[in-house]
Design a protein around this motif. Structure first.
Motif, short mmCIF file in Angstrom:
data_model
loop_
_atom_site.label_atom_id
_atom_site.label_comp_id
_atom_site.label_asym_id
_atom_site.label_seq_id
_atom_site.Cartn_x
_atom_site.Cartn_y
_atom_site.Cartn_z
N VAL B 222 29.32 59.31 -33.39
CA VAL B 222 28.92 59.79 -34.71
C VAL B 222 27.54 60.43 -34.61
CG1 VAL B 222 30.28 58.22 -36.13
CG2 VAL B 222 28.09 57.46 -35.23
N LYS B 223 27.29 61.37 -35.50
CA LYS B 223 25.99 62.02 -35.54
C LYS B 223 25.11 61.26 -36.53
CE LYS B 223 23.84 66.54 -36.28
NZ LYS B 223 24.06 67.98 -36.54
N VAL B 224 23.94 60.85 -36.08
CA VAL B 224 23.00 60.17 -36.97
C VAL B 224 21.64 60.83 -36.81
CG1 VAL B 224 22.00 57.95 -37.68
CG2 VAL B 224 24.24 58.00 -36.59
N ARG B 225 20.98 61.05 -37.94
CA ARG B 225 19.62 61.59 -37.96
C ARG B 225 18.84 60.83 -39.01
NH1 ARG B 225 21.24 63.65 -34.07
NH2 ARG B 225 21.38 65.85 -33.48
N THR B 226 18.44 59.61 -38.66
CA THR B 226 17.80 58.76 -39.66
C THR B 226 16.49 58.21 -39.13
OG1 THR B 226 19.95 58.14 -40.55
CG2 THR B 226 18.13 56.69 -41.07
N THR B 227 15.47 58.27 -39.97
CA THR B 227 14.16 57.76 -39.61
C THR B 227 13.69 56.77 -40.66
OG1 THR B 227 13.64 59.86 -38.53
CG2 THR B 227 11.77 58.45 -39.09
N LEU B 228 13.24 55.61 -40.21
CA LEU B 228 12.63 54.63 -41.11
C LEU B 228 11.13 54.65 -40.89
CD1 LEU B 228 14.81 51.41 -40.47
CD2 LEU B 228 15.20 53.20 -42.15
N ILE B 229 10.38 54.68 -41.95
CA ILE B 229 8.93 54.58 -41.81
C ILE B 229 8.47 53.44 -42.71
CG2 ILE B 229 6.71 55.78 -42.00
CD1 ILE B 229 8.13 58.41 -41.62
#
Lengths: 333, 333, 333, 333
Positions: B222-229
């Protein structure tokens, strides 16, 4: 089988309920240092005895199994006394606070021919059983990686860091599914609030280029419980927060070949086929696990989540702690 | 302003289109060693010259700006010649293949008073602009961590590993948003198919207990582009694959205090308030970036994504490569 | 084949691009009353003629096919002239503004042995092709219902209500997939802003207890494009906004039986099996559709999305308009 | 306050638990025709009496409140006897099987000065309380529509159709939130399996162009619980299956104006601002509802979910049944 349960905080009531509901098994006594736990217990199980002194359980000749549902730093001593008094032990994860403690308990149980089961509950969920089945049948082919994200806001522990709190789930599943001895551990992380790591990243190197990674975080605004497992033939995503379709298996992959007319040139081909979400058994994992423990005792067989399994997880936890203190030095196992 | 573009593969057409559409700017020549690129170019821009020899661009007195849109291992040489010939340089990320190369280009541009801009396109998206604004206004409070997941199936590169392919996005954003000099890098990963790492995990230690982590993977189904800050006051999740609401800001946090009646006891309090998804500007990032480059040249001002910024990213990439070869040794920066 | 395209607003450029890229076909002229469209056209296709007078296309002996890409109230007149001048007609959906107009065009094309294709683009998407295949192979068993939700904010039309704007997609897919003549239409809805319905709900009764429902709304804060199709054996969800896995097929169902020991008592049994997301062909639907039109003309075969198909949709639209004015009176078809 | 509960099937245990846990209140007796319910009850509440004859509750002078947690066709008779015996009545939704029955109960309670509360539990959830608050404060401006999708696989009822099973939730919320008398009801639907409608669509016309729509379905492969509410100023989406962020409020809207230079031309302007997910109170709705009932009795005040509220829902259900039999004839209310 008569069970005594030590610890009636958050998880204890589930242990009591599940052992109590098994045929041929009853919980006869529960201990907790907090007397208020007795009130909660009596409301639901008026017939089960309550004590604030766990030694009543450990010493009772009426009890066959002791379930240790207390903070990790107490496991060793309680389990040791239980084994010395001839009782089988069901103990919360993580098994012990150190490898040395775990080894001693395993040896003691062996010597006394008693069973230890470490409560790696996730191994009994429908999702993990299905994953294990798929890997064992080689549906995924050779494994490439195991990558888990387990983050949420809190619950902060004071006595252990986020690795000891959250990673045992992933480490036990990874141990169960990969079924190989890890070579080395690298951990990084940071402490922001109370002197223990609240954000941590663990890499575990396995033989045959299998790599595992666990991202645990007590400071995430969203709760995520997602694991990616990549193999040569297929890949899967396990999202434990989905109500249905927790498991998605992708007929996707990459293969490499050399160009027959130019041996220096690699050709990459991608395969992108259907996705499939198998029906996953909807059982209460702890019910299956407690039943399995009773069966192992009756048949004198070895649980797969025995003390050895618990110890394998503690070895990684201990190594991760050493690695994180040195900012990522690889610790060989 | 007349622009010459070297490289007309996947990304080149976007560079041509965006420079060409700026007022007071035109693309006069495009070079690519593959003559078929000329056919594609002519269909859309019949008036733009095409050549298979990039030296025509590098040497042309008609050209003010050279855009280098070629594989990373060619950047240094092309950019160097362009600078030596008095041209401003717009160069794809990652800036160069080594720190040494990058330092030389930065020094050369300085000496000749020419501009370098490294194409860290993401810095010009509405989402990153909004994140930068929120952090600069201290809406999140002190930062705790930056954690990015950037995984998908392929596209395999033969000359660079997954870190050099995917991580520059995250490293440039992290550099821009955190605005501090990193202390050390730890990287782990594994090669499964073509001799370069296809799965990798990078931890970057910053001062003040800020920790960054980047998970890049070419073998994800799967494609994921997630950032947690995560910050002291607020936390955010940036999901770049969402059509709307890419950015979600959570009024959530944890605070610690000591129990006034028992100074050894820590009290944890959680704050769990509203979530807020600000409207994010819907612009083509590359359009804003190319306009900004022209403006920096005209006003003789320093772009924030200049050679120095590109170099900061290459320093981390180079350190990550060294760390990954030793299974996670911390490389000081 | 030489194509003339009338209308170069939002959708026209896609029609031009797709006909133009087909082998053995070229767009020779484009007409739009707005002269600015000529500038846009010339930038991309400098060789295609532009005119503000559509009669140049309708009258040109050089043109074999006229594509009508204008508002619905102009379709009839433009298509009629084109047919009268011996040209095949490709016309946007909805086909015509009334059943009478549509019937006349169909008869005229028949008489002149010319083809009409109504641009029901969705029928050529990978998702709808797969749905049609599954239904035709009886994978779902007997159909129970077709339920579509197609809502978003805007785009308001001034000349038609939300039904004529959004529902033709669903009505044409439903017609294609169910393949039966509908019995009656019930529509409800409301006008809030500009004197035409902006929220509407349409129920279409088919034989054999198949029921279809379409929910269209210009005032929704979120965009939704989801269709549920329920059958005796399987059920599916088509979410057109998913990048991958647009189609999910559920091995779920309900069956009824009578209790053998008590014939008055119904026994319900649910089947809940795996979910399966077939790989859906990733093609540009309009490319397949325009190629198919050229093929139908060359082979003198009847397109399945011909004038008759367009007319079946217009019949439902007209009935829905009548029903909505009477707050839901069932209109027989 | 002493409560007697009639019906201990699926929902009864929740009613018992919630009344029992209120201060100054206890459940003294539970009745169910199925003697096995007595075993289940005794395990949890050994002190509560059990009977298979509900008349013991209805006649007992020890009981102040009767909770009727039985199938809808029994509500009238049980509630009537309870009221005649001077008891307050808490009754499951839908209130009664017909308007006539409901009117009679309301009149009887009025005459005897007794309270009826209809268990419209959803009105006490944090989400609906927040929606009501937003609408009452005119945050959404004038309402345009209320559109609810409530579908899942099963649970089939034999005595009522899907409207009576699932729609009361939406109808009671709509009544509560819109706060106006509906004008007419149009319902369509189909029976596929056991002689009652399993798929249905209900439109309710309110004054001031407010339109409501409810889509209920027992044959959906996926469970959906989503409501869109559109207003002049803001719009919201309530997804009850989200763990957090059940409510999303969009600062989106459309406004119309006439072109000052051409009064025949309408200008549409869209506003698309931030999205906001307010923290929603996490309470057990039934706990708040039972506490509220006790308070209403003590203070002799009128619950907002009284018999009249229940009756308003039954009026729509009855009209929907009439409309569906005629394929959508509008039934005036």
């Amino acid at each position: 089988m008569r069970v005594g349960v030590i610890g009636y905080g958050y998880w204890g009531p589930n242990i009591v309920r599940n052992f109590h509901s098994q045929d041929g098994c009853e919980v006869t006594m529960v201990a907790d240092r907090n007397p208020k736990c007795g009130d909660r217990l009596r409301k639901v199980y008026p017939s089960v005895q309550f004590t604030t002194d766990e030694n009543e359980i450990l010493a009772s000749p009426q009890i066959d199994i002791v379930a240790v549902v207390t903070p990790v730093w107490t496991h060793y001593e309680l389990a040791k006394k239980a084994l010395e008094n001839g009782k089988h032990v069901f103990v919360e994860k993580p098994f012990t606070y150190s490898v040395t403690q775990g080894e001693e308990l395993v040896a003691l149980a062996d010597k006394r021919n008693l069973k230890i089961m470490v409560d790696h509950t996730f191994l009994f969920t429908g999702a993990v059983r299905k994953i294990k089945e798929l890997v064992d049948k080689r549906e995924l082919g050779d494994l490439y990686y195991y990558d888990s994200l387990r983050v949420n806001l809190g619950l902060f522990q004071h006595d252990v860091n986020v690795i000891w709190d959250l990673a045992p789930h992933d480490l036990s599943i990874m141990d169960h599914v990969i079924g190989a001895k890890p070579e080395a551990v690298v951990a990084t992380g940071e402490k922001h609030l109370n002197g223990v790591e609240d954000v941590a990243f663990i890499t575990v190197y396995f033989p045959k280029r299998i790599i595992a990674h666990v991202n645990v975080n007590w400071l995430s605004p969203v709760k995520v419980r997602t694991t990616l497992i990549g193999g040569e033939k297929k890949m899967l995503v396990w999202n434990d927060l989905e109500a249905d379709e927790k498991l998605r298996i992708y007929d996707k992959g990459v293969s490499m070949s050399t160009n027959p007319s130019n041996l220096h040139q690699l050709l990459v081909s991608y395969r992108s086929g259907d996705m499939w979400a198998p029906q996953v058994e909807q059982i209460e994992a702890l019910k299956a696990e407690t039943a399995y423990f009773l069966k192992c005792i009756q048949e004198n067989s070895k649980p797969f989540n025995d003390g050895e399994a618990g110890l394998r997880v503690v070895r990684i936890l201990e190594a991760a702690d050493r690695s994180i203190r040195t900012r990522g030095e690889a610790i060989s196992l």
